[in-house]
Design a protein around this motif. Sequence first.
Motif, mmCIF file in Angstrom:
data_model
loop_
_atom_site.group_PDB
_atom_site.id
_atom_site.type_symbol
_atom_site.label_atom_id
_atom_site.label_comp_id
_atom_site.label_asym_id
_atom_site.label_seq_id
_atom_site.Cartn_x
_atom_site.Cartn_y
_atom_site.Cartn_z
ATOM 1 N N ASP A 85 17.509 -10.364 -3.653
ATOM 2 C CA ASP A 85 16.610 -11.512 -3.550
ATOM 3 C C ASP A 85 15.920 -11.778 -4.886
ATOM 4 O OD1 ASP A 85 17.249 -11.783 -0.887
ATOM 5 O OD2 ASP A 85 15.421 -10.811 -0.137
ATOM 6 N N ILE A 86 15.499 -10.727 -5.569
ATOM 7 C CA ILE A 86 14.848 -10.880 -6.867
ATOM 8 C C ILE A 86 15.833 -11.443 -7.889
ATOM 9 C CG2 ILE A 86 13.827 -9.594 -8.793
ATOM 10 C CD1 ILE A 86 12.614 -7.694 -6.664
ATOM 11 N N CYS A 87 17.056 -10.921 -7.894
ATOM 12 C CA CYS A 87 18.067 -11.426 -8.822
ATOM 13 C C CYS A 87 18.359 -12.904 -8.582
ATOM 14 C CB CYS A 87 19.362 -10.626 -8.682
ATOM 15 S SG CYS A 87 19.282 -8.942 -9.314
ATOM 16 N N ALA A 88 18.430 -13.290 -7.326
ATOM 17 C CA ALA A 88 18.730 -14.683 -6.999
ATOM 18 C C ALA A 88 17.611 -15.616 -7.432
ATOM 19 C CB ALA A 88 18.972 -14.819 -5.503
ATOM 20 N N ALA A 89 16.373 -15.133 -7.421
ATOM 21 C CA ALA A 89 15.226 -15.966 -7.765
ATOM 22 C C ALA A 89 14.923 -15.991 -9.256
ATOM 23 C CB ALA A 89 13.985 -15.482 -7.002
ATOM 24 N N ALA A 90 15.345 -14.966 -9.986
ATOM 25 C CA ALA A 90 14.943 -14.808 -11.385
ATOM 26 C C ALA A 90 15.647 -15.817 -12.294
ATOM 27 C CB ALA A 90 15.245 -13.387 -11.854
ATOM 28 N N PRO A 91 14.866 -16.521 -13.118
ATOM 29 C CA PRO A 91 15.479 -17.467 -14.056
ATOM 30 C C PRO A 91 16.041 -16.791 -15.305
ATOM 31 C CG PRO A 91 13.101 -17.515 -14.305
ATOM 32 C CD PRO A 91 13.387 -16.574 -13.162
ATOM 33 N N ALA B 6 0.823 -1.214 0.000
ATOM 34 C CA ALA B 6 0.000 0.000 0.000
ATOM 35 C C ALA B 6 0.857 1.265 0.000
ATOM 36 C CB ALA B 6 -0.939 0.003 1.201
ATOM 37 N N ASP B 7 2.068 1.189 0.573
ATOM 38 C CA ASP B 7 2.950 2.358 0.592
ATOM 39 C C ASP B 7 3.887 2.384 -0.619
ATOM 40 O OD1 ASP B 7 4.699 0.313 1.180
ATOM 41 O OD2 ASP B 7 5.489 1.208 3.016
ATOM 42 N N PHE B 8 3.640 1.492 -1.573
ATOM 43 C CA PHE B 8 4.353 1.400 -2.854
ATOM 44 C C PHE B 8 5.739 0.791 -2.738
ATOM 45 C CE2 PHE B 8 1.602 5.305 -3.456
ATOM 46 C CZ PHE B 8 0.598 4.622 -4.119
ATOM 47 N N THR B 9 6.109 0.276 -1.582
ATOM 48 C CA THR B 9 7.338 -0.488 -1.471
ATOM 49 C C THR B 9 7.094 -1.901 -1.987
ATOM 50 O OG1 THR B 9 6.820 -1.120 0.804
ATOM 51 C CG2 THR B 9 8.178 0.862 0.492
ATOM 52 N N ILE B 10 8.181 -2.642 -2.185
ATOM 53 C CA ILE B 10 8.090 -4.024 -2.660
ATOM 54 C C ILE B 10 8.363 -4.965 -1.504
ATOM 55 C CG2 ILE B 10 9.128 -5.767 -4.159
ATOM 56 C CD1 ILE B 10 9.666 -3.595 -6.203
ATOM 57 N N ASP B 11 7.441 -5.876 -1.252
ATOM 58 C CA ASP B 11 7.643 -6.902 -0.233
ATOM 59 C C ASP B 11 8.578 -7.962 -0.811
ATOM 60 O OD1 ASP B 11 7.082 -9.616 0.994
ATOM 61 O OD2 ASP B 11 5.937 -8.333 2.352
ATOM 62 N N PRO B 12 9.753 -8.167 -0.225
ATOM 63 C CA PRO B 12 10.720 -9.090 -0.836
ATOM 64 C C PRO B 12 10.207 -10.515 -0.956
ATOM 65 C CG PRO B 12 11.443 -8.391 1.357
ATOM 66 C CD PRO B 12 10.293 -7.527 0.989
ATOM 67 N N GLY C 286 8.068 7.312 -6.910
ATOM 68 C CA GLY C 286 9.296 7.833 -6.321
ATOM 69 C C GLY C 286 9.950 6.913 -5.314
ATOM 70 N N THR C 287 9.420 5.719 -5.150
ATOM 71 C CA THR C 287 9.865 4.804 -4.102
ATOM 72 C C THR C 287 11.160 4.086 -4.480
ATOM 73 O OG1 THR C 287 7.496 4.352 -3.876
ATOM 74 C CG2 THR C 287 9.016 3.035 -2.531
ATOM 75 N N ALA C 288 12.151 4.117 -3.604
ATOM 76 C CA ALA C 288 13.384 3.362 -3.813
ATOM 77 C C ALA C 288 13.202 1.932 -3.304
ATOM 78 C CB ALA C 288 14.544 4.031 -3.100
ATOM 79 N N VAL C 289 13.961 1.013 -3.877
ATOM 80 C CA VAL C 289 13.889 -0.403 -3.503
ATOM 81 C C VAL C 289 15.171 -0.779 -2.767
ATOM 82 C CG1 VAL C 289 13.588 -2.765 -4.330
ATOM 83 C CG2 VAL C 289 12.479 -0.872 -5.541
ATOM 84 N N ALA C 290 15.025 -1.454 -1.642
ATOM 85 C CA ALA C 290 16.179 -1.851 -0.835
ATOM 86 C C ALA C 290 17.101 -2.772 -1.628
ATOM 87 C CB ALA C 290 15.711 -2.557 0.438
ATOM 88 N N LEU C 291 18.402 -2.611 -1.423
ATOM 89 C CA LEU C 291 19.386 -3.418 -2.137
ATOM 90 C C LEU C 291 19.193 -4.911 -1.831
ATOM 91 C CD1 LEU C 291 21.610 -2.445 -4.047
ATOM 92 C CD2 LEU C 291 23.241 -2.746 -2.192
ATOM 93 N N GLU C 292 18.823 -5.216 -0.604
ATOM 94 C CA GLU C 292 18.599 -6.614 -0.237
ATOM 95 C C GLU C 292 17.431 -7.210 -1.022
ATOM 96 O OE1 GLU C 292 18.754 -4.075 1.809
ATOM 97 O OE2 GLU C 292 20.649 -4.399 2.891
ATOM 98 N N THR C 293 16.391 -6.405 -1.240
ATOM 99 C CA THR C 293 15.243 -6.880 -2.022
ATOM 100 C C THR C 293 15.649 -7.135 -3.467
ATOM 101 O OG1 THR C 293 13.701 -5.674 -0.607
ATOM 102 C CG2 THR C 293 12.900 -6.304 -2.791
ATOM 103 N N LEU C 294 16.446 -6.230 -4.029
ATOM 104 C CA LEU C 294 16.923 -6.424 -5.395
ATOM 105 C C LEU C 294 17.764 -7.689 -5.510
ATOM 106 C CD1 LEU C 294 17.957 -2.744 -6.266
ATOM 107 C CD2 LEU C 294 15.908 -3.965 -7.026
ATOM 108 N N ALA D 91 7.659 -10.619 -3.735
ATOM 109 C CA ALA D 91 8.328 -10.440 -5.019
ATOM 110 C C ALA D 91 8.978 -11.739 -5.474
ATOM 111 C CB ALA D 91 9.370 -9.332 -4.918
ATOM 112 N N VAL D 92 9.687 -12.380 -4.564
ATOM 113 C CA VAL D 92 10.329 -13.655 -4.899
ATOM 114 C C VAL D 92 9.280 -14.705 -5.267
ATOM 115 C CG1 VAL D 92 11.649 -15.567 -3.933
ATOM 116 C CG2 VAL D 92 12.429 -13.214 -3.587
ATOM 117 N N ALA D 93 8.170 -14.713 -4.536
ATOM 118 C CA ALA D 93 7.107 -15.668 -4.842
ATOM 119 C C ALA D 93 6.540 -15.432 -6.238
ATOM 120 C CB ALA D 93 5.997 -15.569 -3.795
ATOM 121 N N ALA D 94 6.374 -14.160 -6.612
ATOM 122 C CA ALA D 94 5.850 -13.836 -7.943
ATOM 123 C C ALA D 94 6.836 -14.266 -9.027
ATOM 124 C CB ALA D 94 5.568 -12.341 -8.044
ATOM 125 N N VAL D 95 8.119 -14.052 -8.789
ATOM 126 C CA VAL D 95 9.135 -14.456 -9.761
ATOM 127 C C VAL D 95 9.140 -15.975 -9.921
ATOM 128 C CG1 VAL D 95 11.622 -14.562 -10.182
ATOM 129 C CG2 VAL D 95 10.576 -12.422 -9.451
#
Length: 380
Positions: free
Chosen positions: A189-195, A148-154, A179-187, A157-161
């Motif tokens: 996690d997404i990179c690690a999950a993405a095929p 709701a605050d436009f952040t990404i739930d890690p 305008g929302t920045a994404v935490a480096l840890e979340t990025l 996100a991983v589940a969606a990937v």
Amino acid sequence: MSGSSNAATARPTLADLPLRPELVGEEPYGAPQLEVAVQLNVNENPYPPGPEVVADIAAAVATVAGRLNRYPDRDAWALREDLARYLGHGLTADQVWAANGSNEVMLQVLQAFGGPGRSALSFAPTYSMYPEYARDTHTRWLTAPRRADFTIDPQEAVAAVKEHAPDVVFVTSPNNPTGTAVALETLADICAAAPGVVVVDEAYVEFARTGTPSALALLPDFPRLAVSRTMSKAFAFAGGRLGYLAAAPAFVDALRIVRLPYHLSAVTQAVARVALAHADEMLAHVDLLRTERDQLATWLSEQGLEVAASDANFCLFGRFADRHRVWQALLDRDVLIRETGPDGWLRVSVGTHEEMATFTSALRQILDDPEISARKDAAR
């Protein structure tokens, strides 16, 4: 003869042409281009290049003008060397690609890694051009919701990937239009999950608050990651049309396969190099714009409005039951902002101090309208 004359003057409508089915009914992308006193709708840097930069740009154009009968360097090697130096992080020219705005960079990514039978995923709300890139490359477009605050739930996100196994993931940080920045840890996690490949779109990163890390730091750990940027925003170079991307050399080579021959003119390459040579001057107003952004966000909150936390050079604010009415009321007062993002929200670019004063004065008048104020409360 008469048939030839008729053919020369024929003016078919789109309905008369054999348009691709998925393009029927579509409208060209673009924010309204209107002649108004205060233009705060496309996130430009409101401060033009200074006289010294302008003089050097003119000299550079004059130099290449004498060689315009020849094709430019199709791989823009010298420009890519300059971009690598600007980015730092130990990057070299073979790890950087440049194109006609970050729009072309993104389109090339989908030409290389998307296409028929493939998919691209992003986290909504996000940049409204992404689904158009997907449409134009026959790539299936998928989205997962932000909080709701436009952040990404890690975890989500991983589940969606993992669920969709997309060939391309786009993550915008700071995000447009929120305008929302994404935490480096979340990025990470997404990179690690993405095929497939992951593209972190950092078009507004120079405006991020101090201490906000760049995804460039993740490049050594994730060979399928790319980080895209633009000179249109912080660099005050929107008219120059220069976007770029940093990635592994093989990723860059993939984009070289699909790029059009000589896609960057000699003039574009020359003036972009001048802008990079004057990076300190071109970026001189970034701190001022950050301050104006934060002051604007505070003022909007004080008016009882919701404001998305922003690391960009704009603020998303709302919520209104009839946002178009507010947008139009501002336009009637010679102020143009953007009607974009989730329903009920509006986006305003950060301008000069004088432009911000005009905007806040106009919006205060509008919010003082009892009917609009009631509609604002009803939208909550």
